[in-house]
Design a protein around this motif. Structure first.
Motif, mmCIF file in Angstrom:
data_model
loop_
_atom_site.group_PDB
_atom_site.id
_atom_site.type_symbol
_atom_site.label_atom_id
_atom_site.label_comp_id
_atom_site.label_asym_id
_atom_site.label_seq_id
_atom_site.Cartn_x
_atom_site.Cartn_y
_atom_site.Cartn_z
ATOM 1 N N HIS A 69 0.860 -1.178 0.000
ATOM 2 C CA HIS A 69 0.000 0.000 0.000
ATOM 3 C C HIS A 69 0.900 1.233 0.000
ATOM 4 C CE1 HIS A 69 -3.036 2.899 1.066
ATOM 5 N NE2 HIS A 69 -3.969 1.956 1.052
ATOM 6 N N PRO A 70 0.653 2.199 -0.883
ATOM 7 C CA PRO A 70 1.544 3.354 -0.969
ATOM 8 C C PRO A 70 1.650 4.170 0.307
ATOM 9 C CG PRO A 70 -0.461 3.701 -2.267
ATOM 10 C CD PRO A 70 -0.429 2.262 -1.895
ATOM 11 N N ALA A 71 0.640 4.106 1.165
ATOM 12 C CA ALA A 71 0.674 4.900 2.393
ATOM 13 C C ALA A 71 1.805 4.480 3.317
ATOM 14 C CB ALA A 71 -0.666 4.795 3.131
ATOM 15 N N ILE A 72 2.245 3.222 3.225
ATOM 16 C CA ILE A 72 3.282 2.756 4.143
ATOM 17 C C ILE A 72 4.643 2.630 3.477
ATOM 18 C CG2 ILE A 72 1.634 1.561 5.616
ATOM 19 C CD1 ILE A 72 2.554 -1.074 4.296
ATOM 20 N N ALA A 73 4.789 3.177 2.271
ATOM 21 C CA ALA A 73 6.069 3.089 1.567
ATOM 22 C C ALA A 73 7.244 3.631 2.384
ATOM 23 C CB ALA A 73 5.980 3.804 0.219
ATOM 24 N N PRO A 74 7.115 4.782 3.068
ATOM 25 C CA PRO A 74 8.262 5.268 3.847
ATOM 26 C C PRO A 74 8.686 4.296 4.946
ATOM 27 C CG PRO A 74 6.654 7.022 3.523
ATOM 28 C CD PRO A 74 6.001 5.757 3.070
ATOM 29 N N MET A 75 7.711 3.657 5.598
ATOM 30 C CA MET A 75 8.040 2.694 6.646
ATOM 31 C C MET A 75 8.767 1.485 6.068
ATOM 32 S SD MET A 75 7.189 -0.469 8.012
ATOM 33 C CE MET A 75 5.539 -0.878 7.470
ATOM 34 N N ILE A 76 8.275 0.971 4.943
ATOM 35 C CA ILE A 76 8.897 -0.193 4.313
ATOM 36 C C ILE A 76 10.333 0.113 3.926
ATOM 37 C CG2 ILE A 76 8.846 -1.713 2.309
ATOM 38 C CD1 ILE A 76 6.625 -2.386 4.180
ATOM 39 N N GLU A 77 10.549 1.255 3.295
ATOM 40 C CA GLU A 77 11.896 1.597 2.837
ATOM 41 C C GLU A 77 12.823 1.852 4.021
ATOM 42 O OE1 GLU A 77 11.798 0.496 0.097
ATOM 43 O OE2 GLU A 77 11.446 1.918 -1.532
ATOM 44 N N ARG A 78 12.314 2.459 5.084
ATOM 45 C CA ARG A 78 13.138 2.673 6.281
ATOM 46 C C ARG A 78 13.566 1.343 6.889
ATOM 47 N NH1 ARG A 78 12.779 2.828 11.812
ATOM 48 N NH2 ARG A 78 13.995 4.476 12.867
ATOM 49 N N ALA A 79 12.609 0.415 7.015
ATOM 50 C CA ALA A 79 12.925 -0.889 7.596
ATOM 51 C C ALA A 79 13.899 -1.664 6.718
ATOM 52 C CB ALA A 79 11.641 -1.682 7.810
ATOM 53 N N ALA A 80 13.726 -1.572 5.402
ATOM 54 C CA ALA A 80 14.646 -2.253 4.483
ATOM 55 C C ALA A 80 16.051 -1.669 4.595
ATOM 56 C CB ALA A 80 14.125 -2.149 3.055
ATOM 57 N N TRP A 81 16.139 -0.359 4.727
ATOM 58 C CA TRP A 81 17.438 0.309 4.861
ATOM 59 C C TRP A 81 18.120 -0.115 6.157
ATOM 60 C CZ3 TRP A 81 21.098 2.558 2.260
ATOM 61 C CH2 TRP A 81 21.989 3.454 2.861
ATOM 62 N N ILE A 82 17.367 -0.131 7.249
ATOM 63 C CA ILE A 82 17.924 -0.606 8.513
ATOM 64 C C ILE A 82 18.383 -2.057 8.359
ATOM 65 C CG2 ILE A 82 17.286 -1.285 10.872
ATOM 66 C CD1 ILE A 82 15.664 1.306 11.041
ATOM 67 N N GLY A 83 17.631 -2.840 7.590
ATOM 68 C CA GLY A 83 17.982 -4.231 7.355
ATOM 69 C C GLY A 83 19.206 -4.443 6.502
ATOM 70 N N GLY A 84 19.747 -3.373 5.912
ATOM 71 C CA GLY A 84 21.024 -3.498 5.226
ATOM 72 C C GLY A 84 21.034 -3.318 3.731
#
Length: 369
Positions: free
Chosen positions: A138-153
């Motif tokens: 869902h586009p509304a949560i894109a910032p959260m997904i990308e932040r978590a992926a970035w933290i994940g490496g």
């Protein structure tokens, strides 16, 4: 309800986004005059691969800020194992009980994404991995997904709404290539108009054979890498395709042109092709990762150790040794001499005292990998 069926910040912050039984039980407890002081812990009994990456703490603390509670938690980016408490909340139950739904949603989802990203980055063996899953969420949560992926490496993300500080990367869609008279025209136009810092990754499977289009892209002299985005329905033996492309590029003097692979990439694909692929674009395997099935349970009521069946009663601490091994002990028991406590102060009397810095969390994960 909003136009796009999105719950707004204010509704979440006041506890309006919750399972209805929390609201109903809060009403009953209030009428009965009951509001015991409790300690709750957030744990899980299972983690994909046996080890998870804790993420979503920033949202969780924003949710609990201002409530009369104390919170201890592992820093974001910490590794955790089944049964280990990743968060502990102490306060009167009615003051925070209705927030359980949103709190677990923040932690379960973000930790699942970060864990998947870390597993895939670890599997890549030094190859670059990019989060390409925007269209799978869902586009509304894109910032959260990308932040978590970035933290994940991951090494970069594709969505333009990613939090500041995260590299936003991307190549080109098939539609772009089809808007030109030929793939060569599309690649040359891209090189002509994109700033120098944008990688020249040329999409090479729009109309013809992968080998044929990759050679054409390399021969334009502008490609730093060729991107294969062949769907699973057309792949056949993907290993054979990659080997053929690599052979032909090398044979024709284009050994410096890398191969970028995307299109339904999984952790197993990364392991299978990392010796021949320069970088991976990973979509649903990160963005739609299995959530971590955290639960929130009372472990102490009015100072007395108490837990439901299947849970360990009493407030606990997780100790981490220099070699990464963890030990769970009652909070009253001193930890091993060479170990450090993992649950640290995050909120005191409603005031955030912990650090939710994204880069520090990412550094923890990269150190683990």
């Amino acid at each position: 309800m909003s136009r796009f069926h999105i719950v707004n910040d204010d509704t979440i912050a006041r506890g309006g986004c919750t399972d209805v039984y929390f609201a109903r039980c809060e009403e009953v407890l209030e009428k009965e005059g009951k509001n015991p002081r409790v300690t709750v812990e957030v744990t899980t009994t299972g983690v994909p691969g046996g080890r998870g990456i804790f993420c979503g703490l920033d949202n969780a603390l924003a949710l609990l800020e201002g409530l009369p509670v104390d919170v201890d938690a592992m820093p974001e980016g910490s590794a955790f194992y089944p049964r280990e408490p990743v968060m502990r909340i102490a306060g009167r139950y009615r003051d925070f009980g209705r927030f359980e739904t949103a709190l677990l949603g923040f932690l379960c989802h973000a930790s699942g994404v970060a864990t998947a990203a870390a597993r895939i980055k670890g599997a890549a063996g030094g190859r670059q991995v990019y989060s390409f899953g925007s269209r799978r969420q869902h586009p509304a949560i894109a910032p959260m997904i990308e932040r978590a992926a970035w933290i994940g490496g991951v090494d970069g993300v594709s969505n333009t709404t990613a939090p500041p500080g995260i590299p936003v990367v991307g190549t080109m869609p098939h539609a772009y290539v089809m808007c030109h008279a030929s793939p060569e025209e599309a690649w040359i136009a891209f090189d002509r108009h994109m700033p120098p810092g944008v990688p020249r990754l040329m999409l090479c499977d729009t109309f013809g054979d992968e080998k044929e289009e990759c050679l054409k892209a390399a021969e334009t002299g502008v490609a730093t890498a060729v991107r294969l985005d062949t769907p699973r329905s057309r792949r056949g033996d993907m290993r054979a395709i990659l080997e053929e492309v690599r052979w032909e590029l090398d044979t024709h003097g284009h050994g410096d042109v890398g191969i970028f692979l995307s299109g339904g990439i999984t952790e197993e694909d990364v392991l299978a092709y990392r010796d021949i692929v320069t970088a991976f674009g990973v979509g649903g395997a990160i963005a739609n990762a299995q959530v971590i099935d955290f639960s929130l349970d009372i472990v102490e009521i009015e100072g007395r150790a108490c837990a439901k069946r299947g849970k360990w009663s009493g407030t606990k601490q997780v100790w981490e040794r220099p070699d990464g091994l963890h030990t769970i002990l009652p909070v009253s028991v001193p930890g091993p001499a060479d170990a450090a406590p993992m649950l640290v102060a995050q909120v005191r009397a409603g005031t955030i005292v912990g650090d939710t810095g994204m880069e520090a969390a990412r550094a923890r994960v990269l150190a683990l990998l």
